[in-house]
Design a protein around this motif. Structure first.
Motif: not given
Length: 487
Positions: A64-82
């Protein structure tokens, strides 16, 4: 379903032979091609089924902890930010609407790519480029069609059966929605994603964990709604809008990552195979090393009790490479376990040499004991090997065995350069080990008279002096004095 290796209980199986009904781990199959999912059964040579990581994957409820950390990797974070920040600066006209629409499509495409990527065994998120390049944007249209069909199903149920049937249909649609999303992501087919039988089969194959996941998804959805409502209520519009979009995108990626991981966890039940792709410890183990294949075959045959087969394999290999230390060591252990004096005698020079290379005096004593019992008066034919073995026997306290090994050395090898070292070792064994000083003196005197040209000859007087004093026979102490200092 978890399967252990037949030969290594506790190790997860990676291959299964339908013919022999045997499961194999990676240690049993070092020559398998995991990339092409190809391997032949060591027992029947038939093609086997690759199980991937199905037997060793960690259950999703432990990550469960890994799933919550998943969006905060560099690539998804950039996609979300854009996708969240760019629309804020877009003009409030048709162009701005188009920009918002394109970015929404990109984010939607990326979330579906997360399912596929995770189901294939990639525990790290896909790259940024996946969201903005290549094909796959039609997934949005397909998902809209799925929603339309599901809505039509609920509406049809209401018309045919009234509120009761409509509620049942709605309950099934809501329950099957995660399964529908998974099927659509994997198959890109509206028909497959809305087929009730298809969805029911997927849910039944996953079983109880599907409903556990469903509970997590409901909690995630509620948490996302509460977080967005809090942002919209307590922050100004210019901040709450991007914050709400960021939270919505983040929770969506967590949700889709969980769906993809569920597919990865239950790949065997769902009829496909995938392996962990991003973990260096689980990197491709495809090795064409024949030595590893040979070791695996030996290991399996030993565990099956096929000792004669293993012995034949090792002997055949030693015909091709007679001094292979690995195979000699394996043959030694097998022959000692079987107490096979006949085969030990045949291979004793190589086995004793192998033991001497490892300073294994106890092993040498064991082999010589078997050989001496099988053949009274056994002697080695190699003078250098005899001295080496006798030295390690002496060091381990097997004094009588060392003396027997060097008995009549001057008669058997009169011209050998090993004569002086052999009889010096005899003298040390007699004096230091058995306190037989006079016999030790006789052997030292023999060296002094017979081996005048040997490098050991100048040291003999030192040893004789030690005999007189009943001291342990040791070599002369090193001196660093120059001739001038000596004077």
């Amino acid at each position: 379903m978890k399967h252990d290796c037949h030969y290594h209980p506790g190790d997860p199986a990676k291959w299964h032979c339908g013919e022999c009904q045997i499961h194999y781990c990676t240690r049993c199959m070092p020559d398998a091609d995991t990339r092409k999912r190809k391997a032949l059964c060591p027992a029947c040579s038939k093609a086997m089924r690759y199980l991937g990581a199905a037997t060793e994957v960690v259950p999703f409820w432990n990550r469960i902890g890994s799933f919550f950390r998943y969006p905060f990797h560099t690539d998804p974070l950039i996609v979300i930010a854009i996708c969240t920040l760019v629309p804020i600066f877009a003009p409030a006209n048709l162009i701005g609407i188009l920009i918002w629409l394109v970015l929404a499509l990109a984010l939607f495409k990326y979330t579906y790519a997360v399912i596929n990527h995770t189901a294939e065994g990639h525990l790290k998120p896909p790259s940024v480029s996946v969201a903005f390049t290549g094909s796959g944007f039609n997934i949005v249209i397909l998902q809209l069609l799925v929603f339309i069909v599901m809505g039509g199903l609920v509406g049809t149920a209401a018309m045919l059966g009234g509120p009761g049937l409509m509620m049942l249909a709605l309950a099934f649609v809501l329950l099957a929605l995660p399964a529908s999303i998974m099927v659509l992501a994997m198959e890109r087919s509206v028909g497959a994603a809305v087929n009730p039988m298809n969805l029911a089969v997927l849910i039944s194959r996953i079983g109880t964990p599907y409903f556990l996941l469903y509970g997590y998804l409901i909690l995630l959805t509620m948490a996302s709604g509460v977080a967005q409502d809090f942002a919209l209520t307590h922050f100004p519009f210019w901040l709450s809008q991007p914050l709400s979009g960021f939270l919505n995108s983040t929770f969506t990626l967590i949700l889709f990552n969980m769906l993809g991981y569920l597919l990865f966890q239950y790949q065997e039940e769902l009829g496909f195979s995938a392996d962990t792709q991003d973990d260096a410890s689980n990197a491709d183990r495809h090795q064409r090393d024949r030595g590893n294949r040979f070791d695996a075959d030996i290991d399996m045959n030993l565990k099956d009790g096929n000792y004669d087969r293993v012995q034949s394999m090792l002997k055949e290999t030693l015909k091709q490479n007679r001094d292979d230390p690995v195979r000699i060591g394996q043959l030694y252990k097998l022959l000692i376990a079987q107490n096979d004096a006949t085969e030990l005698y045949q291979y004793h020079p190589r086995i004793l040499g192998w033991l001497a290379d490892r300073n294994d005096g106890e092993g040498i004593a064991s082999v010589l004991g078997i050989l001496e019992f099988a053949e009274s008066g056994f002697k080695l034919d190699d003078p250098e090997l005899a001295v080496r073995c006798a030295r390690f026997l002496y060091q381990k306290g097997h004094f009588k065995q060392a003396l027997r090994l060097l008995q009549d050395f001057h008669k058997r090898f009169p011209e050998s350069d090993e004569l002086a070292p052999a009889y010096l070792l005899v003298a040390q064994t007699l004096a230091n080990g058995l306190s037989q000083w006079e016999k030790a003196r006789a052997f030292l005197t023999f060296i002094q008279k017979r081996c005048t040209n040997h490098p050991l000859h100048p040291q003999i007087p030192v040893f004789l002096d030690q005999i007189e004093k009943r001291e342990l026979l040791k070599g002369p102490k090193a001196s660093f004095a120059t001739p001038d200092q000596g004077n």
